[in-house]
Design a protein around this motif. Sequence first.
Motif, mmCIF file in Angstrom:
data_model
loop_
_atom_site.group_PDB
_atom_site.id
_atom_site.type_symbol
_atom_site.label_atom_id
_atom_site.label_comp_id
_atom_site.label_asym_id
_atom_site.label_seq_id
_atom_site.Cartn_x
_atom_site.Cartn_y
_atom_site.Cartn_z
ATOM 1 N N THR A 176 1.571 4.934 -5.560
ATOM 2 C CA THR A 176 2.390 5.181 -4.376
ATOM 3 C C THR A 176 2.004 4.287 -3.203
ATOM 4 O OG1 THR A 176 0.909 7.002 -3.777
ATOM 5 C CG2 THR A 176 2.879 7.553 -5.031
ATOM 6 N N LEU A 177 1.086 3.366 -3.401
ATOM 7 C CA LEU A 177 0.750 2.354 -2.397
ATOM 8 C C LEU A 177 1.456 1.066 -2.792
ATOM 9 C CD1 LEU A 177 -3.070 3.038 -1.980
ATOM 10 C CD2 LEU A 177 -1.240 3.771 -0.460
ATOM 11 N N VAL A 178 2.394 0.620 -1.995
ATOM 12 C CA VAL A 178 3.256 -0.497 -2.360
ATOM 13 C C VAL A 178 2.962 -1.689 -1.464
ATOM 14 C CG1 VAL A 178 5.100 0.921 -3.302
ATOM 15 C CG2 VAL A 178 5.072 0.438 -0.865
ATOM 16 N N PHE A 179 3.137 -2.873 -2.039
ATOM 17 C CA PHE A 179 3.003 -4.136 -1.330
ATOM 18 C C PHE A 179 4.353 -4.844 -1.351
ATOM 19 C CE2 PHE A 179 -1.229 -3.127 -2.766
ATOM 20 C CZ PHE A 179 -2.041 -3.460 -1.699
ATOM 21 N N SER A 180 4.576 -5.689 -0.369
ATOM 22 C CA SER A 180 5.823 -6.447 -0.315
ATOM 23 C C SER A 180 5.905 -7.426 -1.470
ATOM 24 C CB SER A 180 5.923 -7.196 1.018
ATOM 25 O OG SER A 180 4.830 -8.079 1.185
ATOM 26 N N GLY B 264 2.534 -0.397 2.423
ATOM 27 C CA GLY B 264 3.008 0.922 2.834
ATOM 28 C C GLY B 264 2.550 2.000 1.873
ATOM 29 N N ASP B 265 2.581 3.252 2.361
ATOM 30 C CA ASP B 265 2.186 4.422 1.585
ATOM 31 C C ASP B 265 3.402 5.331 1.468
ATOM 32 O OD1 ASP B 265 0.902 6.409 0.246
ATOM 33 O OD2 ASP B 265 -0.460 6.959 1.869
ATOM 34 N N LEU B 266 3.783 5.666 0.233
ATOM 35 C CA LEU B 266 4.970 6.471 -0.004
ATOM 36 C C LEU B 266 4.710 7.960 0.147
ATOM 37 C CD1 LEU B 266 6.464 4.604 -3.110
ATOM 38 C CD2 LEU B 266 6.945 4.225 -0.694
ATOM 39 N N HIS C 33 -2.337 11.121 3.610
ATOM 40 C CA HIS C 33 -2.793 9.807 4.041
ATOM 41 C C HIS C 33 -4.011 9.349 3.236
ATOM 42 C CE1 HIS C 33 0.020 10.644 7.117
ATOM 43 N NE2 HIS C 33 -0.762 11.451 7.822
ATOM 44 N N ILE C 34 -4.237 8.050 3.316
ATOM 45 C CA ILE C 34 -5.439 7.429 2.775
ATOM 46 C C ILE C 34 -6.462 7.368 3.905
ATOM 47 C CG2 ILE C 34 -6.435 5.355 1.766
ATOM 48 C CD1 ILE C 34 -4.706 6.844 -0.165
ATOM 49 N N VAL C 35 -7.578 8.029 3.710
ATOM 50 C CA VAL C 35 -8.603 8.118 4.752
ATOM 51 C C VAL C 35 -9.476 6.867 4.681
ATOM 52 C CG1 VAL C 35 -10.516 9.475 5.665
ATOM 53 C CG2 VAL C 35 -8.568 10.628 4.578
ATOM 54 N N GLY C 36 -9.683 6.236 5.828
ATOM 55 C CA GLY C 36 -10.550 5.060 5.885
ATOM 56 C C GLY C 36 -10.003 3.893 5.099
ATOM 57 N N ALA C 37 -8.720 3.621 5.211
ATOM 58 C CA ALA C 37 -8.112 2.510 4.473
ATOM 59 C C ALA C 37 -8.668 1.182 4.967
ATOM 60 C CB ALA C 37 -6.602 2.545 4.632
ATOM 61 N N ASN C 38 -8.989 0.322 4.027
ATOM 62 C CA ASN C 38 -9.587 -0.973 4.328
ATOM 63 C C ASN C 38 -8.872 -2.030 3.512
ATOM 64 O OD1 ASN C 38 -11.248 -2.981 5.270
ATOM 65 N ND2 ASN C 38 -12.884 -2.564 3.821
ATOM 66 N N MET C 39 -8.548 -3.162 4.144
ATOM 67 C CA MET C 39 -7.789 -4.220 3.495
ATOM 68 C C MET C 39 -8.662 -5.467 3.330
ATOM 69 S SD MET C 39 -5.045 -5.360 2.126
ATOM 70 C CE MET C 39 -3.937 -4.009 2.525
ATOM 71 N N PRO D 283 4.447 1.866 7.275
ATOM 72 C CA PRO D 283 4.208 0.516 6.734
ATOM 73 C C PRO D 283 3.697 -0.442 7.803
ATOM 74 C CG PRO D 283 6.273 1.381 5.913
ATOM 75 C CD PRO D 283 5.801 2.352 6.952
ATOM 76 N N LEU D 284 2.717 -1.236 7.431
ATOM 77 C CA LEU D 284 2.088 -2.186 8.342
ATOM 78 C C LEU D 284 2.211 -3.591 7.795
ATOM 79 C CD1 LEU D 284 -1.202 -0.243 9.184
ATOM 80 C CD2 LEU D 284 0.900 -0.301 10.523
ATOM 81 N N VAL D 285 2.263 -4.555 8.693
ATOM 82 C CA VAL D 285 2.272 -5.975 8.338
ATOM 83 C C VAL D 285 0.868 -6.514 8.564
ATOM 84 C CG1 VAL D 285 3.224 -8.248 8.834
ATOM 85 C CG2 VAL D 285 4.710 -6.237 8.894
#
Length: 505
Positions: free
Chosen positions: A254-258, A277-279, A283-289, A328-330
């Motif tokens: 359920t975590l999607v990328f463009s 984005g997260d469908l 929520h995802i706690v402490g999300a890190n990219m 959703p974030l860019v």
Amino acid sequence: MALEDSTFSSRPESLSLPVPEKGEEPVQEAKEDAPPTGVFNVSEELGHVVTTETSTPPQPSTNNNMSFQDKMAAREAQANQHRKKLQGVGQERGKFGWARSKRKRQRYVEKNGRCNVQHGNMRETYRYLTDIFTTLVDLNWRCSLFVFVMAYAVTWLFFGAIWYLIAYCRGDLDHLEDETWTPCVNNVNGFISAFLFSIETETTIGYGHRVITDQCPVGTMLLLLQAILGSMVNAFMVGCMFVKISQPNKRAETLVFSRNAVISLRDDKLCLMFRVGDLRSSHIVGANMRAKLIKSKQTQEGEFIPLDQTDISVGFETGDDRLFLVSPLVISHEIDSRSPFWDMSQTQLEKEDFEIVVILEGMVEATGMTCQARSSYLAEEVLWGHRFSPMMSLAEGFFDVDYGAFHHTFEVDTPSCSARELALAAARREAHLYWSISSRLDEEKWEGPNLTEQSRKPTDSESVSEKKEGDGPTFIVGGVTDTQDQSVVGEQNGSITTDQSESEA
């Protein structure tokens, strides 16, 4: 005739060629009207006139009777044929002559996050048995269910066979009708009944029909052993199935990328951007990219490194890599001097062969387990001069997110040069502006009415007369002294120095 024989150096994009009327054969006329050299092929795709050299023999002069429209239509048909030939040159041909498409680059990470790597020729396979729990969890569902069923079935059969062996060795099977005989286990008259007693013992069902007696110490020890081993098998297998069912890998679905990444300007700087984005509502706690560039390279010593990994900064220094993934974030990567795309322009991007792997890590709010979602972008999946479409709107009392526009992009004005060239051009503009402003300030400072009168240097006669009339030192505006101390004083006083040498004279 002069218009027809003239040379067309360029063709506007909006030029539309007339269609010949019915009954005419522009293709046959083109064959008759082939010029000797310098044929102009008008290409619709390129938008300009392409000149090609041909070696066709000269044709008779009767072709000049063709109209200008017919000639342009013939040249257009010839250009289309030439373009088809060029397209077929670089393609491979199959068994029946069909053109094969160009082979795509092998992905290191698939779009769904699966790593396209297989391990082979491993000789230390015993290491898998040392971590049997993780090995069982990593198995696919078919193998996991098979192991789960066989673990219970083998233990039941094993202890059932032992119970049957005990009854056979004690002679309980020979005294089934003797009421004075005390067997080891009541109502065990064969292997099936011994197997059922084993199941009841290990699963602690206890129907009460088959019961162990106090006249069999061996059976008592076996009962304790089966109860202990049965509890261990039950805990091990149920634990494996629970962990496998609650694995966070499914949460990553359920975590999607463009679908594509884009490169465009942000605050006058080239940035590489993609959307995540997260469908789910949880929520995802402490999300890190994180992001990695996968590209083969060769060192200065000649060593070839396949699939070299280079880190791509997505805000680690500023903390922008830590996300609050509610909408959703860019994700943006600023292409600066430390970026691997610093020297890459639009034309170079089309020729490059690389892969960008993006990784999103975080803790599942419902289970507290860490999950990881992955995706990748090839070089042809990076769109230069595009920007993501907005997908959030303000509704009545809440923010509405339209996931239908999650993958949509639109073109924007973006320079096709590299980030290095863009930074150099900006530095030149700033330097030119700085020097132009300073020069204007200097002109206004030294060309003022008061300073110009004072800056007039007196002649020798005037200086001698002033020396005679006054006893003090002589002031010279804009003068330059010989010693270093006097030059410093002159700079601090607005370039007004005291000529002490003349005063002392």
